[in-house]
Structures are given as structure tokens and as C-alpha cells.
Design a protein around this motif. Structure first.
Motif, PDB file in Angstrom:
ATOM      1  N   ALA A  49       0.837  -1.204   0.000  1.00 12.75           N
ATOM      2  CA  ALA A  49       0.000   0.000   0.000  1.00 12.75           C
ATOM      3  C   ALA A  49       0.871   1.253   0.000  1.00 12.75           C
ATOM      4  O   ALA A  49       0.472   2.294  -0.506  1.00 12.75           O
ATOM      5  CB  ALA A  49      -0.925   0.010   1.219  1.00 12.75           C
ATOM      6  N   ARG A  50       2.072   1.139   0.576  1.00 16.47           N
ATOM      7  CA  ARG A  50       2.996   2.282   0.608  1.00 16.47           C
ATOM      8  C   ARG A  50       3.727   2.439  -0.717  1.00 16.47           C
ATOM      9  O   ARG A  50       3.922   3.543  -1.190  1.00 16.47           O
ATOM     10  CB  ARG A  50       3.995   2.116   1.750  1.00 16.47           C
ATOM     11  CG  ARG A  50       3.361   2.171   3.121  1.00 16.47           C
ATOM     12  CD  ARG A  50       4.392   2.161   4.235  1.00 16.47           C
ATOM     13  NE  ARG A  50       5.179   0.942   4.312  1.00 16.47           N
ATOM     14  CZ  ARG A  50       4.844  -0.139   5.009  1.00 16.47           C
ATOM     15  NH1 ARG A  50       3.728  -0.166   5.674  1.00 16.47           N
ATOM     16  NH2 ARG A  50       5.639  -1.192   5.040  1.00 16.47           N
ATOM     17  N   ALA A  51       4.142   1.303  -1.275  1.00 17.71           N
ATOM     18  CA  ALA A  51       4.901   1.342  -2.535  1.00 17.71           C
ATOM     19  C   ALA A  51       4.963  -0.062  -3.116  1.00 17.71           C
ATOM     20  O   ALA A  51       5.131  -1.036  -2.382  1.00 17.71           O
ATOM     21  CB  ALA A  51       6.312   1.861  -2.276  1.00 17.71           C
ATOM     22  N   ALA A  52       4.837  -0.123  -4.416  1.00 16.26           N
ATOM     23  CA  ALA A  52       4.972  -1.404  -5.103  1.00 16.26           C
ATOM     24  C   ALA A  52       6.417  -1.883  -4.956  1.00 16.26           C
ATOM     25  O   ALA A  52       7.333  -1.077  -4.789  1.00 16.26           O
ATOM     26  CB  ALA A  52       4.615  -1.248  -6.574  1.00 16.26           C
ATOM     27  N   PRO A  53       6.631  -3.185  -5.012  1.00 14.75           N
ATOM     28  CA  PRO A  53       8.003  -3.693  -4.960  1.00 14.75           C
ATOM     29  C   PRO A  53       8.863  -3.033  -6.046  1.00 14.75           C
ATOM     30  O   PRO A  53       8.412  -2.830  -7.172  1.00 14.75           O
ATOM     31  CB  PRO A  53       7.830  -5.189  -5.204  1.00 14.75           C
ATOM     32  CG  PRO A  53       6.435  -5.475  -4.720  1.00 14.75           C
ATOM     33  CD  PRO A  53       5.643  -4.264  -5.078  1.00 14.75           C
ATOM     34  N   ALA A 100      -4.084 -15.031  -4.238  1.00 15.06           N
ATOM     35  CA  ALA A 100      -4.209 -13.959  -5.233  1.00 15.06           C
ATOM     36  C   ALA A 100      -3.014 -13.011  -5.159  1.00 15.06           C
ATOM     37  O   ALA A 100      -2.491 -12.563  -6.187  1.00 15.06           O
ATOM     38  CB  ALA A 100      -5.515 -13.197  -5.037  1.00 15.06           C
ATOM     39  N   ALA A 101      -2.558 -12.713  -3.944  1.00 18.76           N
ATOM     40  CA  ALA A 101      -1.399 -11.829  -3.777  1.00 18.76           C
ATOM     41  C   ALA A 101      -0.142 -12.490  -4.351  1.00 18.76           C
ATOM     42  O   ALA A 101       0.662 -11.826  -5.026  1.00 18.76           O
ATOM     43  CB  ALA A 101      -1.196 -11.490  -2.307  1.00 18.76           C
ATOM     44  N   ALA A 102       0.028 -13.779  -4.104  1.00 17.74           N
ATOM     45  CA  ALA A 102       1.197 -14.481  -4.627  1.00 17.74           C
ATOM     46  C   ALA A 102       1.186 -14.500  -6.156  1.00 17.74           C
ATOM     47  O   ALA A 102       2.216 -14.259  -6.796  1.00 17.74           O
ATOM     48  CB  ALA A 102       1.251 -15.909  -4.077  1.00 17.74           C
ATOM     49  N   ALA A 110       1.209  -4.830  -9.961  1.00 16.77           N
ATOM     50  CA  ALA A 110       1.098  -3.975  -8.779  1.00 16.77           C
ATOM     51  C   ALA A 110      -0.359  -3.721  -8.395  1.00 16.77           C
ATOM     52  O   ALA A 110      -0.710  -3.760  -7.212  1.00 16.77           O
ATOM     53  CB  ALA A 110       1.823  -2.658  -9.005  1.00 16.77           C
ATOM     54  N   ALA A 111      -1.217  -3.466  -9.365  1.00 17.45           N
ATOM     55  CA  ALA A 111      -2.632  -3.202  -9.064  1.00 17.45           C
ATOM     56  C   ALA A 111      -3.293  -4.451  -8.484  1.00 17.45           C
ATOM     57  O   ALA A 111      -4.052  -4.371  -7.506  1.00 17.45           O
ATOM     58  CB  ALA A 111      -3.363  -2.736 -10.319  1.00 17.45           C
ATOM     59  N   ASN A 114      -2.032  -4.958  -4.948  1.00 15.62           N
ATOM     60  CA  ASN A 114      -2.653  -4.010  -4.033  1.00 15.62           C
ATOM     61  C   ASN A 114      -4.086  -4.444  -3.702  1.00 15.62           C
ATOM     62  O   ASN A 114      -4.508  -4.387  -2.545  1.00 15.62           O
ATOM     63  CB  ASN A 114      -2.623  -2.603  -4.629  1.00 15.62           C
ATOM     64  CG  ASN A 114      -2.852  -1.537  -3.585  1.00 15.62           C
ATOM     65  OD1 ASN A 114      -2.455  -1.691  -2.438  1.00 15.62           O
ATOM     66  ND2 ASN A 114      -3.489  -0.458  -3.989  1.00 15.62           N
ATOM     67  N   ALA A 115      -4.834  -4.891  -4.704  1.00 13.36           N
ATOM     68  CA  ALA A 115      -6.214  -5.340  -4.476  1.00 13.36           C
ATOM     69  C   ALA A 115      -6.239  -6.576  -3.570  1.00 13.36           C
ATOM     70  O   ALA A 115      -7.066  -6.663  -2.647  1.00 13.36           O
ATOM     71  CB  ALA A 115      -6.896  -5.635  -5.805  1.00 13.36           C
ATOM     72  N   ALA A 116      -5.344  -7.514  -3.814  1.00 10.65           N
ATOM     73  CA  ALA A 116      -5.284  -8.715  -2.982  1.00 10.65           C
ATOM     74  C   ALA A 116      -4.862  -8.365  -1.555  1.00 10.65           C
ATOM     75  O   ALA A 116      -5.375  -8.931  -0.583  1.00 10.65           O
ATOM     76  CB  ALA A 116      -4.318  -9.728  -3.584  1.00 10.65           C
TER      77      ALA A 116
END
Length: 135
Positions: A49-53, A100-102, A110-111, A114-116
Motif C-alpha cells: 500500500a505504501r509502494a509497489a516492490p 491472489a497476492a502471490a 502492482a494493481a 494491491n487489491a489482494a
């Protein structure tokens, strides 16, 4: 949910994660699992949420943490108190959101990540509404 709100909530969840989950039927194995595994892994996933990898190494780390949450969800499901459908459902949602995040991290999406992450945070918050922690 704004990034600042998610960050504050994630930090609160991390602070509370070492606490004992309320309820007489909860396994004593839950506290160390939450403190040593779920808390750190979820913080790493919520950090998007702060920054994408920023690079491949960071993407791989988020994917690893998400897969750790999938495994923790399986363990939590096994530790389900008798007749606690909410616990089982929340553990299942944790596994779904972490999966879903994995997948999003593996795809460098990134989107999607973030949603996951947000869905995972909502799952954690929902579980802790019905199974509050004691500080």
C-alpha cells in the motif's frame, strides 16, 4: 481505503498479533503462529500500500510472504475451534487472498497485488471482529 489508513491498520494488526485470540476453544498454537508467521508475513504484503516492490528481489519476497500466509491459513483452518464456521470461512478467505497476492506478485502486477492486499487486510479485520485479541 487510503494508503495511510491501511498502513495504520496494518501496524495495529502487527502490534496486536502476538496477543492471544479470545475464546476458550482456541488452540494455544494460534498465538505463536500469529506472532511469528502471520504478523510478519501480512505486514510485508500490506506494505505494498505504501509502494509497489521496486525490483525482482522485492517482488519475490512479497510472493514468498504471500505463500507463507497461504500455509498459515491452512494451519489456522486445522486449528478451527469446534463448530466455528466463521473461523473456517476466515481461514479460507486468508488462503484465497494470499493466493491472489502471490499470483499478482509473480506476474509483477502492482494493481492486482494491491487489491489482494486490501482484500487480505479486510479478511484479517473481519476475523478479529469475531475473534478479538487480548492485548
Amino acid at each position: 481505503m487510503t494508503h495511510v489508513t491501511r498502513l495504520c491498520c496494518a501496524l495495529l494488526a502487527l502490534i496486536l498479533s502476538p496477543a492471544v485470540v479470545a475464546g476458550p476453544a482456541v488452540s494455544p498454537k494460534v498465538k505463536p503462529l500469529m506472532a511469528n508467521t502471520v504478523g510478519p508475513a501480512s505486514e510485508a504484503v500490506f506494505a505494498v500500500a505504501r509502494a509497489a516492490p521496486a525490483d525482482d528481489e522485492a517482488w519475490l519476497a512479497v510472493e514468498k510472504h504471500a505463500l507463507t500466509l497461504v500455509s498459515a491459513g491452512k494451519t489456522l483452518k486445522k486449528l478451527t475451534p469446534a463448530a466455528d464456521a466463521v473461523w473456517r470461512r476466515q481461514a479460507g478467505l486468508l488462503m484465497e487472498n494470499a493466493t491472489a497476492a502471490a499470483k499478482a506478485a509473480k506476474a509483477r502486477d502492482a494493481a492486482g497485488l494491491n487489491a489482494a492486499s486490501e482484500a487480505g487486510f479486510n479478511t484479517c479485520a473481519g476475523c478479529h471482529q469475531t475473534h478479538p485479541v487480548n492485548p
